[in-house]
Design an enzyme around this catalytic site. Structure first.
Site, short mmCIF file in Angstrom:
data_model
loop_
_atom_site.label_atom_id
_atom_site.label_comp_id
_atom_site.label_asym_id
_atom_site.label_seq_id
_atom_site.Cartn_x
_atom_site.Cartn_y
_atom_site.Cartn_z
N GLU A 191 16.23 -43.31 -18.44
CA GLU A 191 16.32 -44.59 -17.72
C GLU A 191 17.64 -45.31 -17.97
O GLU A 191 18.00 -46.23 -17.22
CB GLU A 191 15.14 -45.48 -18.10
CG GLU A 191 13.82 -44.94 -17.56
CD GLU A 191 12.66 -45.89 -17.78
OE1 GLU A 191 12.84 -46.91 -18.48
OE2 GLU A 191 11.57 -45.62 -17.23
N HIS A 243 10.51 -47.13 6.99
CA HIS A 243 9.55 -46.39 6.17
C HIS A 243 9.93 -46.45 4.69
O HIS A 243 11.11 -46.40 4.33
CB HIS A 243 9.54 -44.91 6.56
CG HIS A 243 8.85 -44.60 7.84
ND1 HIS A 243 9.36 -44.94 9.08
CD2 HIS A 243 7.67 -43.94 8.08
CE1 HIS A 243 8.53 -44.50 10.02
NE2 HIS A 243 7.51 -43.89 9.45
#
Length: 283
Positions: A274, A121
């Protein structure tokens, strides 16, 4: 004079009536961000069927970019709050997605069988337990990648459990997961593809998690100190069970994928977050 006043009154009524029933132009669906794309559409995926390897699919439970040639999602994005969690049982109804465009091959529940790779998944079953329908949606094969069993059942399972625990403790999270490259090592050895070449086995599997206290206006609440977890693992069976071992930066994942993650943040906050490697707790 009376006729003239009556005429003006009727004319005014008609003009005002027209204004009230004017239809406001609507944005293209591709420009409307769903709950699951709050932080952006990383690859600018669209619903144009000619954009077959960056095809936008939006389900109530998640959003994703699908690759027809790879037979897997490029990335899947979803939001988790307590509202998404409940007591619905795991459905295990792996199946093809019949909503894919006409003529596209539909990866099915047997496509990975006997390959040595799990039907892994992206959006986990346990992240969607509010209703049976929500849980069932996670078993569509468009939400799956060929994932080495230990990678899926140990490393990623622990990260998924940790993420849900954060939500149960009062946070909400946004998750983006993806994969890239070719070639993984499952329980039966190395494979580049499955299902007669219709499904590509990725070499790397990554995830980015944005963690916020429960609240509203989520993008505006992100600051330079918001916790963001970025993880990138090799798709191999001989892997550490500790997901913390594989922490990296969002910048590094962007460099590897050419995606623009967290694009809805201001440039300044995006640049700071980031560039960080998370060093927070892992359990």
């Amino acid at each position: 004079m009376m006729k003239r006043l009556t005429y003006l009154a009727i004319l005014s009524f008609l003009v005002l009536g027209c204004k009230e029933t004017e239809i406001t132009p609507q944005k293209s669906p591709d420009l409307l961000l769903s709950e699951h794309l709050t932080f952006g559409n990383p690859s600018n995926a669209t619903t144009d069927v000619n954009n077959a390897n960056n095809y936008l699919i939006e389900k109530p439970q998640y959003s994703l970019s699908y690759s027809k040639d790879r037979g897997t999602p490029n990335w899947v994005s979803w939001h988790i709050t307590k509202d998404w969690l409940g007591s619905a049982p795991r459905q295990d109804d792996f199946r093809e997605d019949t909503s894919l465009p006409t003529g596209w091959y539909r990866v099915n529940e047997d496509s990975y069988r006997g390959s040595g790779f799990d039907r892994g998944h992206n959006t986990p079953s346990a992240d969607r337990t509010k209703t049976v329908a929500d849980n069932s949606a996670t078993f569509l094969m468009i939400n799956m990648i060929p994932q080495a069993p230990n990678n899926n059942q140990q490393t990623w399972a622990r990260l998924e459990d940790y993420t849900r625990n954060l939500v149960q403790d009062g946070d909400e999270v946004y998750v983006i997961m993806g994969s890239y490259g070719v070639g993984g090592i499952g329980s039966s050895g190395t494979r580049n593809s499955l299902d007669n070449g219709r499904v590509t086995v990725p070499s790397q599997i990554w995830k980015v998690i944005v963690i916020l206290p429960e609240g509203n206006d989520d993008v505006s609440r992100v600051t330079n100190s918001t916790r963001v977890i970025a993880v990138n693992t090799p798709n191999i069976n001989t892997i550490s069970s500790s997901w913390g071992t594989y922490r990296t930066t969002v910048d590094a994942i962007e460099a590897a994928t050419s995606y623009d993650l967290l694009s809805q943040l201001t440039d300044q906050i995006e640049a700071v977050l980031e560039a960080k490697t998370d060093n927070g707790p892992t359990q």
